[in-house]
Design a protein around this motif. Sequence first.
Motif, PDB file in Angstrom:
ATOM      1  N   PRO A   1       0.796  -1.219   0.000  1.00 53.91           N
ATOM      2  CA  PRO A   1       0.000   0.000   0.000  1.00 53.91           C
ATOM      3  C   PRO A   1       0.836   1.280   0.000  1.00 53.91           C
ATOM      4  CG  PRO A   1      -0.029  -1.013   2.164  1.00 53.91           C
ATOM      5  CD  PRO A   1       0.675  -1.964   1.250  1.00 53.91           C
ATOM      6  N   ILE A   2       2.118   1.158   0.277  1.00 57.96           N
ATOM      7  CA  ILE A   2       2.983   2.338   0.336  1.00 57.96           C
ATOM      8  C   ILE A   2       3.637   2.621  -1.015  1.00 57.96           C
ATOM      9  CG2 ILE A   2       5.045   3.333   1.413  1.00 57.96           C
ATOM     10  CD1 ILE A   2       4.280   1.690   3.927  1.00 57.96           C
ATOM     11  N   CYS A   3       4.245   1.580  -1.611  1.00 59.93           N
ATOM     12  CA  CYS A   3       5.004   1.823  -2.846  1.00 59.93           C
ATOM     13  C   CYS A   3       4.473   1.079  -4.066  1.00 59.93           C
ATOM     14  CB  CYS A   3       6.472   1.462  -2.631  1.00 59.93           C
ATOM     15  SG  CYS A   3       6.766  -0.314  -2.465  1.00 59.93           S
ATOM     16  N   GLY A   4       3.510   0.183  -3.865  1.00 61.79           N
ATOM     17  CA  GLY A   4       2.934  -0.540  -4.990  1.00 61.79           C
ATOM     18  C   GLY A   4       3.721  -1.762  -5.427  1.00 61.79           C
ATOM     19  N   ALA A   5       4.749  -2.153  -4.656  1.00 62.89           N
ATOM     20  CA  ALA A   5       5.530  -3.340  -5.006  1.00 62.89           C
ATOM     21  C   ALA A   5       4.648  -4.578  -4.935  1.00 62.89           C
ATOM     22  CB  ALA A   5       6.722  -3.490  -4.055  1.00 62.89           C
ATOM     23  N   SER A   6       4.904  -5.524  -5.829  1.00 62.72           N
ATOM     24  CA  SER A   6       4.109  -6.748  -5.861  1.00 62.72           C
ATOM     25  C   SER A   6       4.513  -7.689  -4.720  1.00 62.72           C
ATOM     26  CB  SER A   6       4.286  -7.455  -7.196  1.00 62.72           C
ATOM     27  OG  SER A   6       5.614  -7.894  -7.343  1.00 62.72           O
ATOM     28  N   LYS A   7       3.620  -8.613  -4.401  1.00 59.99           N
ATOM     29  CA  LYS A   7       3.864  -9.574  -3.324  1.00 59.99           C
ATOM     30  C   LYS A   7       5.156 -10.349  -3.558  1.00 59.99           C
ATOM     31  CE  LYS A   7       1.980 -13.710  -1.181  1.00 59.99           C
ATOM     32  NZ  LYS A   7       0.896 -14.668  -1.150  1.00 59.99           N
ATOM     33  N   LYS A   8       5.424 -10.723  -4.808  1.00 64.39           N
ATOM     34  CA  LYS A   8       6.597 -11.554  -5.087  1.00 64.39           C
ATOM     35  C   LYS A   8       7.921 -10.840  -4.813  1.00 64.39           C
ATOM     36  CE  LYS A   8       6.810 -10.616 -10.010  1.00 64.39           C
ATOM     37  NZ  LYS A   8       6.764 -11.154 -11.352  1.00 64.39           N
ATOM     38  N   THR A   9       7.914  -9.511  -4.692  1.00 65.82           N
ATOM     39  CA  THR A   9       9.165  -8.798  -4.408  1.00 65.82           C
ATOM     40  C   THR A   9       9.475  -8.742  -2.916  1.00 65.82           C
ATOM     41  OG1 THR A   9       8.088  -6.637  -4.321  1.00 65.82           O
ATOM     42  CG2 THR A   9       8.931  -7.357  -6.462  1.00 65.82           C
ATOM     43  N   PHE A  10       8.514  -9.132  -2.069  1.00 68.99           N
ATOM     44  CA  PHE A  10       8.746  -9.123  -0.626  1.00 68.99           C
ATOM     45  C   PHE A  10       9.647 -10.290  -0.234  1.00 68.99           C
ATOM     46  CE2 PHE A  10       5.606  -5.994  -0.565  1.00 68.99           C
ATOM     47  CZ  PHE A  10       5.528  -5.431   0.684  1.00 68.99           C
ATOM     48  N   LYS A  11      10.471 -10.063   0.783  1.00 66.61           N
ATOM     49  CA  LYS A  11      11.349 -11.096   1.319  1.00 66.61           C
ATOM     50  C   LYS A  11      11.077 -11.209   2.820  1.00 66.61           C
ATOM     51  CE  LYS A  11      15.103 -10.374  -1.964  1.00 66.61           C
ATOM     52  NZ  LYS A  11      14.373 -10.800  -3.050  1.00 66.61           N
ATOM     53  N   PRO A  12      11.240 -12.403   3.386  1.00 68.22           N
ATOM     54  CA  PRO A  12      11.017 -12.564   4.826  1.00 68.22           C
ATOM     55  C   PRO A  12      11.967 -11.660   5.611  1.00 68.22           C
ATOM     56  CG  PRO A  12      11.219 -14.698   3.776  1.00 68.22           C
ATOM     57  CD  PRO A  12      11.587 -13.659   2.749  1.00 68.22           C
ATOM     58  N   PHE A  13      11.445 -11.037   6.644  1.00 70.31           N
ATOM     59  CA  PHE A  13      12.240 -10.165   7.504  1.00 70.31           C
ATOM     60  C   PHE A  13      12.925 -11.030   8.544  1.00 70.31           C
ATOM     61  CE2 PHE A  13      12.589  -7.623  11.449  1.00 70.31           C
ATOM     62  CZ  PHE A  13      13.464  -6.662  10.994  1.00 70.31           C
ATOM     63  N   GLU A  14      14.239 -10.898   8.630  1.00 64.03           N
ATOM     64  CA  GLU A  14      15.009 -11.627   9.625  1.00 64.03           C
ATOM     65  C   GLU A  14      15.712 -10.624  10.512  1.00 64.03           C
ATOM     66  OE1 GLU A  14      17.522 -14.573   7.845  1.00 64.03           O
ATOM     67  OE2 GLU A  14      15.943 -15.188   6.466  1.00 64.03           O
ATOM     68  N   GLU A  15      15.248 -10.551  11.757  1.00 65.17           N
ATOM     69  CA  GLU A  15      15.844  -9.596  12.699  1.00 65.17           C
ATOM     70  C   GLU A  15      17.196 -10.129  13.136  1.00 65.17           C
ATOM     71  OE1 GLU A  15      14.572  -7.167  16.719  1.00 65.17           O
ATOM     72  OE2 GLU A  15      13.177  -8.527  15.773  1.00 65.17           O
ATOM     73  N   LYS A  16      18.197  -9.286  13.048  1.00 66.47           N
ATOM     74  CA  LYS A  16      19.547  -9.696  13.437  1.00 66.47           C
ATOM     75  C   LYS A  16      19.679  -9.588  14.953  1.00 66.47           C
ATOM     76  CE  LYS A  16      21.462  -8.707   9.077  1.00 66.47           C
ATOM     77  NZ  LYS A  16      22.521  -8.307   8.247  1.00 66.47           N
ATOM     78  N   VAL A  17      20.267 -10.601  15.536  1.00 72.72           N
ATOM     79  CA  VAL A  17      20.471 -10.641  16.981  1.00 72.72           C
ATOM     80  C   VAL A  17      21.927 -10.308  17.247  1.00 72.72           C
ATOM     81  CG1 VAL A  17      20.346 -12.106  19.031  1.00 72.72           C
ATOM     82  CG2 VAL A  17      18.689 -12.405  17.181  1.00 72.72           C
ATOM     83  N   ALA A  18      22.126  -9.382  18.186  1.00 76.06           N
ATOM     84  CA  ALA A  18      23.497  -9.002  18.541  1.00 76.06           C
ATOM     85  C   ALA A  18      24.202 -10.175  19.213  1.00 76.06           C
ATOM     86  CB  ALA A  18      23.480  -7.791  19.464  1.00 76.06           C
ATOM     87  N   ALA A  19      25.447 -10.340  18.865  1.00 74.35           N
ATOM     88  CA  ALA A  19      26.217 -11.479  19.416  1.00 74.35           C
ATOM     89  C   ALA A  19      26.666 -11.231  20.821  1.00 74.35           C
ATOM     90  CB  ALA A  19      27.414 -11.759  18.534  1.00 74.35           C
TER      91      ALA A  19
END
Length: 48
Positions: free
Chosen positions: A30-48
């Motif tokens: 809804p913000i930029c109009g990108a298609s669903k297929k361009t989305f990638k899973p979000f992986e939050e980085k954990v500090a070591a």
Amino acid sequence: MIYDPVAGDPDSGIAPSTPFEEIPDDWKCPICGASKKTFKPFEEKVAA
């Protein structure tokens, strides 16, 4: 945009609790109009 399945995307007709996999393939960001297929899973980085 980070899709949150808890919130869904009510403005686009996607109900809360809808997993990303169940969103129709023709859904667009809804913000930029990108298609669903361009989305990638979000992986939050954990500090070591």
